[in-house]
Motif scaffolding. Structure first.
Motif, PDB file in Angstrom:
ATOM      1  N   ALA A 106       0.838  -1.208   0.000  1.00  0.00           N
ATOM      2  CA  ALA A 106       0.000   0.000   0.000  1.00  0.00           C
ATOM      3  C   ALA A 106       0.870   1.254   0.000  1.00  0.00           C
ATOM      4  O   ALA A 106       0.584   2.234  -0.710  1.00  0.00           O
ATOM      5  N   ASN A 107       1.950   1.228   0.772  1.00  0.00           N
ATOM      6  CA  ASN A 107       2.870   2.370   0.812  1.00  0.00           C
ATOM      7  C   ASN A 107       3.541   2.588  -0.541  1.00  0.00           C
ATOM      8  O   ASN A 107       3.754   3.729  -0.966  1.00  0.00           O
ATOM      9  N   LEU A 108       3.883   1.487  -1.223  1.00  0.00           N
ATOM     10  CA  LEU A 108       4.503   1.610  -2.543  1.00  0.00           C
ATOM     11  C   LEU A 108       3.535   2.266  -3.526  1.00  0.00           C
ATOM     12  O   LEU A 108       3.930   3.134  -4.311  1.00  0.00           O
ATOM     13  N   LYS A 109       2.270   1.865  -3.486  1.00  0.00           N
ATOM     14  CA  LYS A 109       1.270   2.489  -4.360  1.00  0.00           C
ATOM     15  C   LYS A 109       1.126   3.975  -4.051  1.00  0.00           C
ATOM     16  O   LYS A 109       1.012   4.801  -4.969  1.00  0.00           O
ATOM     17  N   LEU A 110       1.127   4.313  -2.764  1.00  0.00           N
ATOM     18  CA  LEU A 110       1.026   5.720  -2.368  1.00  0.00           C
ATOM     19  C   LEU A 110       2.235   6.513  -2.840  1.00  0.00           C
ATOM     20  O   LEU A 110       2.096   7.655  -3.317  1.00  0.00           O
ATOM     21  N   ASN A 111       3.429   5.934  -2.734  1.00  0.00           N
ATOM     22  CA  ASN A 111       4.641   6.615  -3.181  1.00  0.00           C
ATOM     23  C   ASN A 111       4.621   6.853  -4.689  1.00  0.00           C
ATOM     24  O   ASN A 111       5.062   7.907  -5.169  1.00  0.00           O
ATOM     25  N   CYS A 112       4.125   5.883  -5.436  1.00  0.00           N
ATOM     26  CA  CYS A 112       4.008   6.057  -6.890  1.00  0.00           C
ATOM     27  C   CYS A 112       3.032   7.185  -7.221  1.00  0.00           C
ATOM     28  O   CYS A 112       3.315   8.040  -8.077  1.00  0.00           O
ATOM     29  N   SER A 113       1.890   7.212  -6.535  1.00  0.00           N
ATOM     30  CA  SER A 113       0.894   8.265  -6.758  1.00  0.00           C
ATOM     31  C   SER A 113       1.447   9.633  -6.374  1.00  0.00           C
ATOM     32  O   SER A 113       1.233  10.633  -7.077  1.00  0.00           O
ATOM     33  N   LEU A 114       2.178   9.679  -5.258  1.00  0.00           N
ATOM     34  CA  LEU A 114       2.769  10.941  -4.806  1.00  0.00           C
ATOM     35  C   LEU A 114       3.827  11.428  -5.799  1.00  0.00           C
ATOM     36  O   LEU A 114       3.914  12.634  -6.089  1.00  0.00           O
ATOM     37  N   SER A 115       4.622  10.517  -6.341  1.00  0.00           N
ATOM     38  CA  SER A 115       5.646  10.885  -7.333  1.00  0.00           C
ATOM     39  C   SER A 115       5.006  11.460  -8.581  1.00  0.00           C
ATOM     40  O   SER A 115       5.478  12.462  -9.129  1.00  0.00           O
ATOM     41  N   LEU A 116       3.924  10.849  -9.043  1.00  0.00           N
ATOM     42  CA  LEU A 116       3.214  11.361 -10.214  1.00  0.00           C
ATOM     43  C   LEU A 116       2.579  12.718  -9.928  1.00  0.00           C
ATOM     44  O   LEU A 116       2.529  13.589 -10.803  1.00  0.00           O
ATOM     45  N   LEU A 117       2.110  12.912  -8.689  1.00  0.00           N
ATOM     46  CA  LEU A 117       1.557  14.211  -8.305  1.00  0.00           C
ATOM     47  C   LEU A 117       2.632  15.287  -8.375  1.00  0.00           C
ATOM     48  O   LEU A 117       2.401  16.377  -8.930  1.00  0.00           O
ATOM     49  N   SER A 166      -3.876  10.047  -6.973  1.00  0.00           N
ATOM     50  CA  SER A 166      -4.037  10.978  -5.851  1.00  0.00           C
ATOM     51  C   SER A 166      -5.480  11.431  -5.702  1.00  0.00           C
ATOM     52  O   SER A 166      -5.993  11.563  -4.584  1.00  0.00           O
ATOM     53  N   MET A 167      -6.158  11.669  -6.831  1.00  0.00           N
ATOM     54  CA  MET A 167      -7.545  12.157  -6.772  1.00  0.00           C
ATOM     55  C   MET A 167      -8.461  11.203  -6.023  1.00  0.00           C
ATOM     56  O   MET A 167      -9.306  11.621  -5.228  1.00  0.00           O
ATOM     57  N   VAL A 168      -8.299   9.913  -6.283  1.00  0.00           N
ATOM     58  CA  VAL A 168      -9.214   8.938  -5.679  1.00  0.00           C
ATOM     59  C   VAL A 168      -8.970   8.761  -4.186  1.00  0.00           C
ATOM     60  O   VAL A 168      -9.751   8.084  -3.507  1.00  0.00           O
ATOM     61  N   LEU A 169      -7.904   9.373  -3.664  1.00  0.00           N
ATOM     62  CA  LEU A 169      -7.640   9.303  -2.231  1.00  0.00           C
ATOM     63  C   LEU A 169      -8.588  10.189  -1.431  1.00  0.00           C
ATOM     64  O   LEU A 169      -8.794   9.951  -0.232  1.00  0.00           O
ATOM     65  N   PHE A 170      -9.157  11.197  -2.075  1.00  0.00           N
ATOM     66  CA  PHE A 170     -10.054  12.113  -1.365  1.00  0.00           C
ATOM     67  C   PHE A 170     -11.245  11.365  -0.754  1.00  0.00           C
ATOM     68  O   PHE A 170     -11.526  11.508   0.447  1.00  0.00           O
ATOM     69  N   ASN A 177     -12.483   3.959   9.750  1.00  0.00           N
ATOM     70  CA  ASN A 177     -11.469   2.965  10.117  1.00  0.00           C
ATOM     71  C   ASN A 177     -10.684   2.490   8.894  1.00  0.00           C
ATOM     72  O   ASN A 177     -10.609   1.293   8.596  1.00  0.00           O
ATOM     73  N   ASN A 178     -10.111   3.444   8.159  1.00  0.00           N
ATOM     74  CA  ASN A 178      -9.382   3.092   6.934  1.00  0.00           C
ATOM     75  C   ASN A 178      -8.007   2.482   7.202  1.00  0.00           C
ATOM     76  O   ASN A 178      -7.293   2.120   6.267  1.00  0.00           O
ATOM     77  N   LYS A 330     -12.530  -5.708   4.413  1.00  0.00           N
ATOM     78  CA  LYS A 330     -11.902  -4.596   3.695  1.00  0.00           C
ATOM     79  C   LYS A 330     -10.727  -4.046   4.494  1.00  0.00           C
ATOM     80  O   LYS A 330     -10.706  -4.091   5.725  1.00  0.00           O
ATOM     81  N   ASN A 331      -9.727  -3.523   3.793  1.00  0.00           N
ATOM     82  CA  ASN A 331      -8.604  -2.831   4.414  1.00  0.00           C
ATOM     83  C   ASN A 331      -8.153  -1.750   3.441  1.00  0.00           C
ATOM     84  O   ASN A 331      -8.675  -1.648   2.326  1.00  0.00           O
ATOM     85  N   PHE A 332      -7.204  -0.932   3.848  1.00  0.00           N
ATOM     86  CA  PHE A 332      -6.805   0.191   2.994  1.00  0.00           C
ATOM     87  C   PHE A 332      -6.268  -0.296   1.650  1.00  0.00           C
ATOM     88  O   PHE A 332      -6.565   0.287   0.615  1.00  0.00           O
ATOM     89  N   PHE A 333      -5.487  -1.375   1.671  1.00  0.00           N
ATOM     90  CA  PHE A 333      -4.929  -1.887   0.421  1.00  0.00           C
ATOM     91  C   PHE A 333      -6.035  -2.253  -0.560  1.00  0.00           C
ATOM     92  O   PHE A 333      -5.990  -1.868  -1.729  1.00  0.00           O
ATOM     93  N   SER A 334      -7.036  -2.991  -0.102  1.00  0.00           N
ATOM     94  CA  SER A 334      -8.095  -3.456  -1.009  1.00  0.00           C
ATOM     95  C   SER A 334      -8.977  -2.306  -1.484  1.00  0.00           C
ATOM     96  O   SER A 334      -9.353  -2.247  -2.655  1.00  0.00           O
ATOM     97  N   VAL A 335      -9.310  -1.381  -0.580  1.00  0.00           N
ATOM     98  CA  VAL A 335     -10.164  -0.251  -0.959  1.00  0.00           C
ATOM     99  C   VAL A 335      -9.418   0.680  -1.916  1.00  0.00           C
ATOM    100  O   VAL A 335      -9.998   1.188  -2.886  1.00  0.00           O
ATOM    101  N   TYR A 336      -8.132   0.882  -1.650  1.00  0.00           N
ATOM    102  CA  TYR A 336      -7.339   1.737  -2.560  1.00  0.00           C
ATOM    103  C   TYR A 336      -7.199   1.074  -3.929  1.00  0.00           C
ATOM    104  O   TYR A 336      -7.175   1.754  -4.951  1.00  0.00           O
ATOM    105  N   PHE A 337      -7.104  -0.250  -3.950  1.00  0.00           N
ATOM    106  CA  PHE A 337      -7.061  -0.937  -5.245  1.00  0.00           C
ATOM    107  C   PHE A 337      -8.330  -0.645  -6.038  1.00  0.00           C
ATOM    108  O   PHE A 337      -8.270  -0.331  -7.234  1.00  0.00           O
ATOM    109  N   VAL A 338      -9.489  -0.766  -5.390  1.00  0.00           N
ATOM    110  CA  VAL A 338     -10.767  -0.504  -6.065  1.00  0.00           C
ATOM    111  C   VAL A 338     -10.803   0.921  -6.616  1.00  0.00           C
ATOM    112  O   VAL A 338     -11.153   1.158  -7.779  1.00  0.00           O
TER     113      VAL A 338
END
Length: 386
Positions: A106-117, A166-170, A177-178, A330-338
């Motif tokens: 999940a952190n790797l996905k966030l880092n990729c999104s942050l880099s693109l931002l 990044s947009m879908v993180l809003f 309880n994310n 559900k957990n943050f990884f699965s919800v962020y994937f969706v």
């Protein structure tokens, strides 16, 4: 896979740095993913399941076919990246989740999104610095952003593709309880707000499609924290009522341009070209050069076979997306994937991804690999929250 904690931390840091450089830094960073070959060497210790094998076979044939055609047409050295990177990113996603688990992935996905931002922010600053106000270069250059360092031109909608993670993180911030700490929740909220603001500033209607689409989707699969939801929605409503009509997006939606059918026209023209050159593709182009659809923009220059392979890959991806939606736990990884899959898939429908947003395609390959690995572990640990 049993590895020492020190080795695991070292690998995670190195892989995150490679990803950050690839998504953030043009030219230099784009060479680094070849280093994934050393990491993927450990694949000999990992058993791919049948669906993973099927996906990677389709992916290899697709990449190989398209790359060979590009070489015949005189493509440069970049063709080797287009051949190998989707495969490498997919395998890295599979192995990374298996070796380091849900939180690190999940952190790797966030880092990729942050880099693109950050890539989008720096490119926007570069464009404003060199071309004056936003309205000036909108009028003169047709709503484009120039990449910092190389000055490569991207359409504003393409920039929205890079911002999708990044947009879908809003909406995710408002999920109850994310599983994120207060500091990560703050970063997630900030990434969401900044990317949505950029999308509105650039006049991108796909901003609303992604954010509201994810929001509606999450209503059905998650519980929202109303203490976060109500104030944020109130602020969005106030912004809309006071400032939105003065933004470029507001003016586009009020004007004829906001209601045009240019993409529909390109899709129709694309289908007409495909009908005339069904098997081997054509050098013909639509009125706007591209058909602005991932599959159509593969079918037109490369023909039916690679378009079929791409369709099958996207179908497998949609199957994975559906499985995540119906997960019991559900957990943050699965919800962020969706959310991430939905945002990227919207861009697939409206942009020439392979030709203009190849990094987004690599990001997609990474998360699909992680998704397959997630369910591979879940199958081994029934009734466990992994």
């Amino acid at each position: 896979m049993n590895i020492s904690k020190t080795q695991a931390n070292y690998d995670i840091i190195i892989l995150n740095l490679i990803m950050i450089c690839f998504f953030l830094i043009p030219v230099v960073g784009e060479i680094l993913p070849f280093l994934f070959l050393f990491f993927i060497y450990s694949i000999k210790k990992y058993k791919l399941n049948a669906v993973m094998v099927l996906y990677i076979i389709i992916l290899i044939f697709f990449s190989l076919y398209v790359s060979v055609v590009d070489i015949i047409k005189g493509a440069g050295i970049e063709v080797f990246g287009k051949l190998l990177y989707p495969i490498l990113f997919f395998l890295v996603g599979v192995i990374f989740y298996d070796k380091y688990g849900r939180e690190a992935s999940a952190n790797l996905k966030l880092n990729c999104s942050l880099s693109l931002l950050f890539f989008c922010i720096l490119s926007m600053i570069h464009t404003l610095w060199n071309y004056g106000s936003y309205s000036d270069f909108t009028v003169n250059n047709g709503r484009v952003i120039y990449e910092f360092i190389t000055n490569v031109k991207y359409s504003n909608t393409a920039i929205n593709g890079f911002l999708s993670g990044s947009m879908v993180l809003f909406p995710l911030f408002m999920v109850k309880n994310n599983g994120l700490s207060k500091s990560k929740n703050f970063i997630v909220l900030l990434m969401g707000i900044i990317s949505i603001y950029i999308g509105i500033t650039l006049g991108n209607r796909s901003t609303f499609i992604m954010v509201f689409g994810v929001f509606i989707l999450l209503i059905f699969i998650c519980k929202f924290d109303w203490m976060k939801f109500i104030p944020l929605v109130a602020l969005v409503a106030i912004y809309y009522l006071i400032f939105f009509n003065e933004t470029i997006l507001g003016k586009r939606m009020e004007s004829d341009d906001g209601l045009d059918n240019s993409r529909l026209r390109n899709w129709i023209e694309g289908f007409e070209i495909i009908k005339q050159n069904f098997l081997i593709g054509s050098d013909l182009r639509t009125s706007d050069v591209f058909a602005h659809n991932f599959i159509l923009d593969i079918a037109i220059p490369y023909g039916f076979f690679p378009a079929l392979l791409l369709f099958l890959m996207l179908l497998l991806g949609l199957g994975l997306f559906t499985k995540f939606i119906f997960l019991r736990k559900k957990n943050f990884f699965s919800v962020y994937f969706v959310a991430l899959f939905f945002g990227i898939f919207v861009i697939f429908l409206i942009e020439p991804v392979y030709q203009g947003l190849f990094k987004l395609y690599c990001f997609y390959s990474l998360i699909i690999g992680m998704g397959f690995s997630y369910f591979s572990k879940l199958d081994k640990r029934k009734n466990c929250d992994i």
